[in-house]
Scaffold this active site. Structure first.
Site, PDB file in Angstrom:
ATOM      1  N   SER A  27      22.098  -8.113 -14.306  1.00 10.97           N
ATOM      2  CA  SER A  27      21.572  -7.329 -15.292  1.00 10.97           C
ATOM      3  C   SER A  27      20.035  -7.856 -14.139  1.00 10.97           C
ATOM      4  CB  SER A  27      21.540  -7.712 -16.497  1.00 10.97           C
ATOM      5  OG  SER A  27      21.605  -9.068 -16.689  1.00 10.97           O
ATOM      6  N   LYS A  28      18.650  -6.814 -14.828  1.00 16.77           N
ATOM      7  CA  LYS A  28      17.632  -7.888 -14.819  1.00 16.77           C
ATOM      8  C   LYS A  28      16.936  -9.276 -14.891  1.00 16.77           C
ATOM      9  CE  LYS A  28      13.099  -6.115 -15.501  1.00 16.77           C
ATOM     10  NZ  LYS A  28      12.031  -5.983 -16.734  1.00 16.77           N
ATOM     11  N   ARG A  29      18.083  -9.204 -16.458  1.00  9.85           N
ATOM     12  CA  ARG A  29      17.908 -10.464 -17.062  1.00  9.85           C
ATOM     13  C   ARG A  29      18.357 -12.015 -16.563  1.00  9.85           C
ATOM     14  NH1 ARG A  29      20.359 -10.165 -22.629  1.00  9.85           N
ATOM     15  NH2 ARG A  29      19.879  -8.465 -22.757  1.00  9.85           N
TER      16      ARG A  29
END
Ligand code: GLU
Length: 515
Positions: free
Chosen positions: A265-267
């Site tokens: 994910s972007k996180r």
């Protein structure tokens, strides 16, 4: 005659293209090229709520940076234009009408509150996954339960409605996925998906199937997240009478977090400080910029080689592949079913390797903008020598600065460990003599070989050892205890600069001995 292979990459312009999307595009591209087929770019922009301005340009720019050229797209156009779904609304309407006329779809007038009520009711009755389906539709407000007059009257009065697919209650849907093998799903698990929304726009399912058919797509290669939609698409092909021309499906494995636990994910990218977008992306709403591979210093060819291996492998130890070799070797059979762990160190490794393969001239061109950005004025000739020295030691062109900042500016500090260990009285004495030797060399013949000869001579004259005095020479001229070939560094710095730096070191470090 074999049908011409036609594949498509069909992103939705809802934000920046994630690395997973790029991998999908690249696999489609490799597959098409290998089989002499065509690749289409289709923009799936029917969801107005999720549309993000600028996202389409971002997708085009990202593909262009990677050199993934499409044969037909919204810019180039082609025989099946338009290639933007928002411009094809009348087409979808026509097929929705056809499905209704043939009894495969129906109008539904249920309000959001009524839909919630239905779900709550089912949940109370312990239905784990309440759906609008062959059972529940009979108690809802749709053209199957209302009289024709009432349906007409509701439409005339402008009441909003959607068109839903009439999914059969008891049918097995099966298709052969080129990566996963046979996939079988019972139709009772599929809900009556909305095909046309109340604003007249199609949903992804209808538009995607209609376009794949009209654009004569032979292979649908896309991410695993679309696997659950595939049985529904199979039903649509059947109901539209296109079953025998259905494309073949290939669902690509997920990209996983570095530790393999869950979807990338972007996180994760933020947490570990690596890019997962091809280009920098500035969110138009928040103004925040997410890092891109391009701006982080990755070469497109390294990036592509890296993503080719995210879920595919050639079955040999070979890792470095030119695009021509990838086209030659690529096959859907060699794509893994299991998710692919994202390892940024592998991306870095590829970048290092590709930098090593660059010519000096190419490296100079890569370094120049970085120099300009930092207002460093260096000649191409000097840059070329720096490139030669640093090639093989850097991961990104910008590392030249962090790894070899001493080539552009005098050292401000000296590595304390090396000072403590190697700046000895005898080393200093040696360097004072060496400085005088240097002073006698003509500045135009202050070359690596000449410097080496002079150093060697001085070492034997003073009965010294390389290991005892060279670290001090490096320390005085670069500030650090280790690094690239010192003779070349001295040549690049030039005679006067080397002498100046030695003098500074004598002043700054000379006292240390007495402390
Ligand atoms: N528009 C879908 C997406 O954004 C395309 C999925 C497909 O390839 O069918 O990923």
């Amino acid at each position: 005659m074999e049908k011409e292979v036609r594949v498509r990459f069909a992103p939705s312009p809802t934000g920046p293209l994630h690395i997973g999307g790029l991998r999908t595009a690249y696999y489609n591209y490799l597959f098409a090229k290998k089989l002499g087929g065509q690749m289409i770019l289709r923009i799936e922009d029917t969801d107005k709520n999720r549309y993000v301005a600028g996202a389409e340009d971002y997708i085009l720019n990202a593909l262009a940076w990677c050199g993934i050229n499409t044969d037909e797209d919204p810019v180039k156009q082609g025989p099946f234009a338009p290639y933007r779904q928002s411009e094809r609304q009348v087409i979808y309407q026509r097929y929705a009408d056809e499905l209704i006329a043939n009894g495969f779809a129906y109008f539904a007038f249920d309000t959001p509150a009524e839909l919630d009520e239905m779900r709550d009711r089912l949940k109370e009755g312990r239905v784990a996954n309440p759906q609008y389906n062959s059972i529940t539709r009979s108690s809802m407000k749709n053209s199957l339960t209302l009289s024709r007059e009432e349906v007409d009257q509701r439409m005339k009065s402008g009441e909003p409605y959607v068109v839903r697919l009439k999914v059969p209650g008891k049918e097995e849907v099966r298709f052969n996925d080129l990566i996963r093998g046979w996939v079988k799903v019972h139709s009772s698990t599929i809900d009556d998906k909305v095909l046309l929304k109340s604003d007249g726009m199609p949903t992804y399912h209808l538009a995607n199937v209609v376009d794949d058919h009209l654009m004569k797509i032979t292979h649908v290669i896309r991410g695993e997240e679309w696997l659950p939609s595939a049985p529904l698409h199979c039903l649509l092909y059947k109901f539209l009478g296109w079953e025998d021309q259905m494309p073949q499906f290939a669902h690509l494995p997920l990209l996983l977090k570095p530790d393999g636990n869950g979807k990338l994910s972007k996180r994760d990218a933020e947490k570990h400080g690596f890019p997962i977008f091809p280009l920098d992306y500035k969110d138009p709403e928040t103004g925040e910029t997410a890092a891109g591979f391009r701006e982080s210093g990755y070469l497109p060819e390294a990036f592509l080689n890296f993503i080719a291996f995210l879920g595919w492998n050639p079955g040999t130890e070979k890792e470095m592949f030119t695009e021509a070799e990838l086209i030659q070797e690529f096959s859907l059979e060699r794509i893994n079913k299991a998710g692919a762990k994202f390892d940024i160190n592998k991306a870095k490794w590829f970048n290092q390797e590709y930098l090593k393969l660059k010519s000096l001239q190419e490296l100079v061109q890569l370094m120049k903008p970085i120099m300009q950005q930092d207002n460093v004025d260096v000649s191409d000739e000097k840059l070329s020598r720096i490139a030669e020295l640093m090639r093989g030691r850097i991961t990104f062109p910008k590392d030249i600065f962090s790894e070899a900042g001493f080539l552009f500016a005098k050292p401000e500090t000296y590595d304390q460990k090396t000072v403590a260990k190697k700046w000895t009285e005898e080393a200093e004495e040696f360097l004072r003599h060496l400085k005088d030797d240097f002073a006698r060399i003509d500045q135009f013949t202050f070359t690596r070989d000449e410097i080496h000869a002079v150093v060697e001579k001085r070492i034997s004259a003073m009965d010294q050892k390389f290991g005892k005095v060279m670290p001090a020479l490096r320390l005085a001229t670069t500030g650090s205890g280790s690094g690239a070939d010192l003779m070349t560094i001295l040549e690049i710095l030039g005679k006067n600069e080397v002498i100046e730096r030695l003098n500074t070191a004598f002043t700054q470090l000379g006292n240390k001995i007495k402390i």
